[in-house]
Enzyme design. Structure first.
Site: not given
Length: 495
Positions: A182, A274, A283, A431
């Site tokens: 990405d 990240e 998540e 992404h």
């Protein structure tokens, strides 16, 4: 841990252990430490110095030096259901020391890179030759001793099945490649770090969830003195390979484990990560990112520094009908002779509970977006457990409102420049794409009317969120809403 065998009324455990660490009887040995780590069984090898220690009845020390000092020794740890069996083996295969290790075993770190294990009145002192080796051993031991019972912040908020799936996913090189390729993501991170090199030069950096280690390498490019890359999946092994193959072992240390459960050798000047998922929060890695602040020095920095979630109403009749007709299968009354129609309502409810991950043209947006900001330097982990986002939109074009569209931006606020990473539909695709949540019933709104309500994000133990949407056209009083499961998105065609 505590070491009662080294205590007496006139000396602290630390003071007496420090004397042991400097004693002249230390010998070089070879240690094999085999522990059940998350997602993989790992065999670690460390060069250490070792001495057996006993405390006599008067509180003094007795040092055992009966073994040939040139004879290689091996420390083996075999995992058992309630703990582990530890054996110290000499070159002839003879066991010269053994004990069981569990959560009750007395052990502690001594000084910088020495470890002490005590059983009764006998102790084994291990001095590691490098700080890297010590912390690999030390963090693995912590994971092992906590493996039978979850105590960490991560374990309390996460179901075991979800964690297993999560770390398997990110342990794959193919998934790391997907993220690294990405270009917007990777190039923006490198730009943010290198264009703020003053914030990294000669600094200590913590990379949370380092994956392949790519951000750690960017920090080194910017002049970082030391980088600690923390990775809980089996990807940590690959990251270590890249560290060695790039000759950076003296500047980058990979620590295997969860940031909530391991120990970092020192406080850090800046944390990089990240941690963003779909709709920024999916998540729940942002909570790990915030947890890492316990290792941040006062006035330290975080890259990214804050995140903005944007939301706006959209109109897309085709998307709505495609989603609606997905349930037509369950309307069949004679599927190989079986009546399926009893499940049509359940199927409709399930399909509409799926957020749609795709991209779209900004022309479908019916109002200017509103944003919800999370400042990572100021926020606490529990701030992300329940988030309420109120909204009031002034409709710019008449039509049916089919749902709300979401995207996010994050900012890297450095002393030299502020760099933005955007997942907006008006910017090049990443992404992360964008996320759209449908209303169960579309609402008609005229130009100039106001469309108001709130989005409630409630964290769950599946490392995701339940999304509650409540909306109304103020001038008509017509209402709609939906309850969606961010853990179970529908990935639409990206063509």
């Amino acid at each position: 841990g505590r070491c009662p065998a080294l205590l007496n009324p006139h000396s602290s455990c630390f003071d007496r252990a420090e004397r042991l660490a400097g004693c002249s009887l230390l010998r070089s040995v070879f240690v094999r430490f085999s522990l059940p780590l998350p997602m993989a069984t790992s065999v670690q090898q460390h060069n250490v110095s070792m001495v057996f220690v006993k405390e006599d009845q008067k509180g003094g020390f007795q040092f055992s030096n009966s073994l040939d000092s040139h004879q290689p020794l091996k420390l083996e740890v075999k995992a058992e259901e309630e703990g582990a069996d530890l054996r110290l083996i000499d070159g002839n295969g003879v066991c010269v020391f053994k004990c069981s290790i569990n959560r009750e075993t007395e052990s502690c770190r001594v000084g910088k890179q020495t470890f002490l294990i005590t059983v009764g009145y006998s102790s084994v002192l291990l001095q590691f030759k490098s700080l890297n080796e010590f912390f690999t051993f030390y963090n693995s031991l912590k994971i092992f001793k906590n493996s039978n019972k979850a105590h960490s912040a991560f374990s309390r908020r996460t179901e075991d099945a979800s964690a297993v799936q999560y770390f398997q996913f990110y342990g794959c090189l193919s998934q790391q490649q997907n993220m690294m390729q990405d270009y917007i993501r990777t190039a923006t991170y490198q730009k943010a770090i290198l264009q703020n090199h003053d914030d990294f030069n000669d600094k200590v950096v913590l990379d949370v969830g380092c994956g392949s280690g790519i951000l750690s390498f960017f920090a080194v490019q910017a002049g970082a003195r030391k980088v600690y890359g923390v990775e809980a999946s089996s990807m940590s092994k690959y990251a270590e390979i890249l560290v060695k193959s790039n000759n950076l072992s003296d500047r980058v240390m990979i620590l295997e484990g969860k940031i909530e459960e391991i120990t970092i050798p020192e406080k850090v000047d800046i944390i990089i990560s990240e941690p963003m998922g779909y709709l920024l929060f999916n998540e729940r890695m942002l909570e790990s990112y915030l947890h890492a602040k316990k290792w941040l020095k006062p006035n330290g920095m975080m890259f990214p520094t804050f995140g903005d979630v944007h939301l706006a109403p959209f109109s897309d009749e085709q998307l709505y009908m495609e989603h609606y007709t997905r349930a037509n299968f369950w309307y069949q009354q004679c599927f190989h002779g079986i009546n399926l129609s009893g499940l049509c309502s359940a199927a409709m409810e399930e399909y509409f509970s799926q957020p749609i991950v795709d991209t779209f043209d900004v022309v479908i947006l019916m109002a200017r977006s509103v944003k919800y900001t999370v400042n990572f330097l100021q926020s606490k982990e529990d701030d992300l457990y329940r988030m309420e986002i109120p909204f009031v939109f002034r409709i710019l074009q008449s039509g049916l409102v089919h749902g709300l569209a979401f995207w996010f931006d994050v900012a890297f606020v450095g002393s030299q420049k502020t760099i933005w990473l955007s997942t907006s539909p008006a910017e090049p695709l990443t992404h992360w794409y964008q996320v759209r949540c449908l209303l169960q019933t579309p609402l008609f709104a005229k130009e100039g009317e106001t469309f108001s309500g709130k989005v409630l994000l409630v964290a769950n133990k599946r490392q995701s969120y339940d999304i509650h949407i409540m909306a109304m056209v103020d001038q008509t009083g017509f209402k709609s809403g939906n309850l969606l499961d961010l853990k179970n998105p529908f990935f639409s065609s990206y063509e």
